[in-house]
Write a protein that holds these residues in place. Structure first.
Motif, PDB file in Angstrom:
ATOM      1  N   ALA A   1      41.876  50.036  37.109  1.00 49.64           N
ATOM      2  CA  ALA A   1      42.472  49.069  37.534  1.00 49.64           C
ATOM      3  C   ALA A   1      42.398  48.834  39.001  1.00 49.64           C
ATOM      4  CB  ALA A   1      43.777  49.010  36.854  1.00 49.64           C
ATOM      5  N   GLU A   2      42.287  49.697  39.833  1.00 48.34           N
ATOM      6  CA  GLU A   2      42.124  49.574  41.245  1.00 48.34           C
ATOM      7  C   GLU A   2      40.489  49.368  41.671  1.00 48.34           C
ATOM      8  OE1 GLU A   2      44.436  52.854  43.185  1.00 48.34           O
ATOM      9  OE2 GLU A   2      45.978  52.339  41.497  1.00 48.34           O
ATOM     10  N   SER A   3      39.619  49.617  40.745  1.00 49.77           N
ATOM     11  CA  SER A   3      38.270  49.342  40.983  1.00 49.77           C
ATOM     12  C   SER A   3      37.821  48.165  40.580  1.00 49.77           C
ATOM     13  CB  SER A   3      37.492  50.743  40.314  1.00 49.77           C
ATOM     14  OG  SER A   3      36.150  50.224  40.397  1.00 49.77           O
ATOM     15  N   SER A   4      37.800  47.826  39.087  1.00 54.65           N
ATOM     16  CA  SER A   4      37.610  46.514  38.633  1.00 54.65           C
ATOM     17  C   SER A   4      38.395  45.862  38.186  1.00 54.65           C
ATOM     18  CB  SER A   4      36.246  46.929  37.607  1.00 54.65           C
ATOM     19  OG  SER A   4      35.158  47.616  38.297  1.00 54.65           O
ATOM     20  N   GLY A   5      38.027  44.445  37.981  1.00 51.67           N
ATOM     21  CA  GLY A   5      39.232  43.718  37.388  1.00 51.67           C
ATOM     22  C   GLY A   5      38.222  42.314  36.820  1.00 51.67           C
ATOM     23  N   PRO A   6      38.955  41.639  36.075  1.00 50.84           N
ATOM     24  CA  PRO A   6      38.331  40.261  35.611  1.00 50.84           C
ATOM     25  C   PRO A   6      37.360  39.481  36.705  1.00 50.84           C
ATOM     26  CG  PRO A   6      40.303  40.220  34.751  1.00 50.84           C
ATOM     27  CD  PRO A   6      40.266  41.360  35.681  1.00 50.84           C
ATOM     28  N   ALA A   7      37.958  39.659  38.115  1.00 47.82           N
ATOM     29  CA  ALA A   7      37.477  38.997  38.998  1.00 47.82           C
ATOM     30  C   ALA A   7      36.259  39.764  39.831  1.00 47.82           C
ATOM     31  CB  ALA A   7      38.288  38.574  40.038  1.00 47.82           C
ATOM     32  N   GLY A   8      35.845  41.010  39.327  1.00 46.17           N
ATOM     33  CA  GLY A   8      34.992  41.688  39.925  1.00 46.17           C
ATOM     34  C   GLY A   8      35.245  43.206  40.447  1.00 46.17           C
ATOM     35  N   VAL A   9      34.506  43.586  41.271  1.00 44.93           N
ATOM     36  CA  VAL A   9      35.015  45.147  41.853  1.00 44.93           C
ATOM     37  C   VAL A   9      35.373  45.113  43.224  1.00 44.93           C
ATOM     38  CG1 VAL A   9      33.856  47.255  42.284  1.00 44.93           C
ATOM     39  CG2 VAL A   9      32.883  46.036  40.627  1.00 44.93           C
ATOM     40  N   VAL A  10      36.394  45.614  43.401  1.00 46.30           N
ATOM     41  CA  VAL A  10      37.306  45.568  44.808  1.00 46.30           C
ATOM     42  C   VAL A  10      37.135  47.215  45.330  1.00 46.30           C
ATOM     43  CG1 VAL A  10      38.842  43.755  44.311  1.00 46.30           C
ATOM     44  CG2 VAL A  10      39.408  45.896  43.801  1.00 46.30           C
ATOM     45  N   HIS A  11      36.455  48.010  44.443  1.00 46.80           N
ATOM     46  CA  HIS A  11      36.410  49.539  45.179  1.00 46.80           C
ATOM     47  C   HIS A  11      35.193  49.907  44.611  1.00 46.80           C
ATOM     48  CE1 HIS A  11      36.638  53.759  46.098  1.00 46.80           C
ATOM     49  NE2 HIS A  11      37.429  53.235  47.296  1.00 46.80           N
TER      50      HIS A  11
END
Lengths: 293, 293, 293, 293
Positions: free
Chosen positions: A120-130
């Motif tokens: 959940a801290e890497s990928s979400g519906p809006a894309g990859v943040v980490h």
């Protein structure tokens, strides 16, 4: 072969708890300079396979059967008479027929991605943040080494590539693989004409060898075997290499032309240059790695 | 300024009636070697702008307003619990917010594309068969030169860039632009934060200068002015450069970091490396050109 | 058969120079009431064919061969654990495997669309501004008539359907086709299992019959023949019917279940209800016409 | 208001463990005939909101800011000169600006969907195998009832709709809601012009009322409140209605024109007809429900 993933080495934490670069960290100034020293004429060879773009249209023009491809396009109507041509392009990034870079957010185990980040801290519906692919957009530039597993031919169907196979190829090439090198593997395979046949692939022992040699990136015309290697960790390159080691992978590469040029040039080393499009927040991106001589 | 396109020089036929490479033909072994000679440390700088990927989803998560972007993605459900993350990516290739290479099939005049090919023999509903972007997939490798039109700042709104502007920038850089060089232009502009303002761009005189200097490829953070330059051919870089000269263009480049590194390194020349994804049959492709030092 | 399109009747101008409804204008209050009178139990039968949605994904899950389909989907990752499921859907509207309504902007002849509008005033890169499918979004509701060309079986390969064929089917059904009726045609064909075989289709004489009977809309499991009918106007239903008559078409309908229900009910007439999604500015839209008894 | 979902009624198991139809099971022959009896003139009114299709293109034509929409299109180049116009359409099904039907596979709680099916047995990367929207493709035909919560106006911002509100509207309409009826709710809201304001929505008490009245389908210009109703189950219509009751929902409906026609006709009942496109295996589909008088 390593049958127990728990005992397999891990790079989680090696470059910090929030690392996004994985084995690309191994490309030190020294490794890069070793690559730079390979450049003489500027001759370049692409390591990407040809990806046909399937056209999307209907009416009497619509095909009713087709080989699938990772890229579909639709040519855009820009008015009549047209002043420009353009298209929309749909890319299913991780399709085997597209040469692409796998970001470290791509593989998940027990709700975690490399190096122990919660999904959940890497990928979400809006894309990859980490761990997105764009962390490599500054360019991966280092020495590249071609290991040809089947010079002039094609590796046997379903062959399980071992550390010894890699070592033997390095010896044939007269190369010592060094820390930070990019590994280009040729097995003489291409997914498209070969579907239906057992694709060769890496054993966990081969991945361990890559770890010990400290390669920074893997680009091969084969990767994980399909069906999986018997009595071994399934998908070792992705599930041990990418996920535990943070080994950056280029799936679906081609090395036919590279092998020919290496033979001509009498050397199996070159400057490896990979520059993914600077598109933010994805788990992978199409890429065309070059070998520059 | 050139107001009469008919009198503007043309490269139609210069490299044959079926040429697909345009000014990239100017990259001779000599030009490439001049580029190779620039490589010392392997330090690389990306010339691509950051392209955010707009997520595609509905429900309570759907945004009702957004900046548009040339790339949209949808993160794929791979099952619960997920073992991998992946996405579908939609690329509107020629969108100004995506750094992309324009193929020579992109622009059309009177039903023809460079170098005088009938549109129907170049592009159809199924894609491009002549003059596609993938003809450059072997890699464009040559010497690159940075011309900074507004060192440390930003070119004035709507500035019409002349040959003299380019010449002055070359002099400031202490560089003589030579046949086959890649031209990287910095004006300090970026489409996104600047929308609503008059974008500077090239005059036909500037394009003529590029022709005379025999540059092989143009990559700039500006290209054609918007709105068009007054009393000049509208869209001179695309309609004279790409269409008549076969000048290969990289739209939407960025040169902020490059300018900083050039200053640090004390030189405005480098190895220019551009490798489009090897996707066949399109009028353009996202690209991340690198400057390698 | 009509071999000279120039002598074929035309409705250009019949309902004004800016008409967007074509033969749907024939659905008067009287025709609609005739339809309403058909409703007794509310039993409904779909006239749409089943359109499988091809999944878009990569990795080991990617198929390498597939039947094509007019609809592709990608299931969206909404987070882990997921609280909802959703997808993105890609529809190539005029694909033969999607039951869809053809708007009057769909067909072009000599740069014009029905009823003599310049293409540039009908469609542009941003979509359709005149003659879009959404003009029918209020619902097409009228009496429907089933003409079964091959009761209990399948029309011969490549059969060229004539006015007499339609007339004979009406007689078998015991129905007089009246002005404003929706025509549902069954030939027992379905594109998918039949690809490779010669698809039957309408002759220009059959289209002329539809004109004389003043049908308001055509929905059939066949439409134009493929390959085209010999010695006749190719694509008569689209190029004479839609383009000259403004005949609204539903391509790719199915009438197997309808034929069975008509037999059971002992009548070949019903309330025809077609409601396209209210998506603005397109040349066509998927639709699921119902027969209500 | 119901604050404890555990005590809220459930239809899991009511129509079997493998049910896919939910409350549409309540449309008996009797309910359907009650609908059929409403049809007199065949006049139809659409309950779908207008969904603009955002064009996808690049170049100087690309917009840099836009309202988002659930539908994007790209007009296809079919050759020069064009003989037909067509487009590719991208639909983010559950986007609030698209009138769409929610299938029973749409909502998930604790890894299960209605009526207690494990998520993995309902949806996978390849689409929906249980509880897909196409189970309703035969047509949902029953009596419809309009409940206007704010006749001639607009419900107050953030109003939490109660059972009493619904009851009062039914009384104003002079209608007794019966088992199997389709409920059409008008609040005078439309997402697009109103973004930024607190959207009214259903309380769990209102959903309980729908359960007690045994409505078969809900279509409203409002649904769940945003932000959620205070001190109540968030998203009651979706999380209690769809998920626990199997209540089939049509999100993003419009009832402005319907309210006007009901006033004219002097009745708030009609034949409700909803026919989703027959696209297989999705969690939702665009739909244009009609009220037929």
């Amino acid at each position: 072969m390593d049958q127990s993933p728990a005992e397999f080495p891990s790079n989680w934490g090696r470059w910090g708890d929030a690392d996004q670069l994985g084995t690309v960290n191994l490309i030190t100034a020294q490794a890069r300079a070793r690559g730079a020293a390979q450049v003489r004429t500027g001759l370049s060879v692409s390591l990407a396979r040809e990806t046909p773009a399937a056209p999307l249209f209907g009416g009497p023009m619509a095909a009713l059967q087709a080989d699938t491809t990772g890229v579909q396009t639709i040519m855009s109507f820009t008015g009549a008479a047209p002043m420009a041509m353009a298209e929309l392009m749909l890319v299913t990034t991780h399709h085997p027929e597209v040469t692409h870079l796998d970001a470290l957010s791509h593989m998940v185990v027990d709700g975690q991605v490399y190096p122990g980040i919660a999904l959940a801290e890497s990928s979400g519906p809006a894309g990859v943040v980490h761990g997105a692919a764009d962390v490599f957009a500054g360019g991966i530039v280092t020495r590249g080494v071609l290991l040809d597993l089947a010079p002039g031919g094609k590796l046997a169907d379903g062959h399980a590539v071992t550390a010894d196979d890699l070592e033997a190829a390095a010896e044939r090439a007269g190369v010592v693989v060094e820390s930070g090198d990019a590994l280009v593997v040729r097995a003489g395979w291409d997914r498209v004409p070969d579907h239906g046949r057992a694709l060769p692939g890496m054993t966990s022992g081969a991945v361990r060898w890559m770890h010990e040699r400290e390669i920074s990136i893997y680009a091969g015309d084969i990767g994980d075997a399909s069906p999986p290697v018997k009595d071994d960790v399934p998908g070792a390159l992705h599930r041990l290499g990418l996920l535990r080691l943070g080994l950056v992978l280029i799936d679906g590469a081609r090395a036919e032309e590279l092998a020919a040029v290496c033979a001509e040039q009498g050397r199996h080393t070159f400057l490896f240059v990979a520059a993914v499009p600077r598109i933010l927040g994805t788990t992978g991106l199409p890429v065309n790695p070059l070998a520059v001589f």
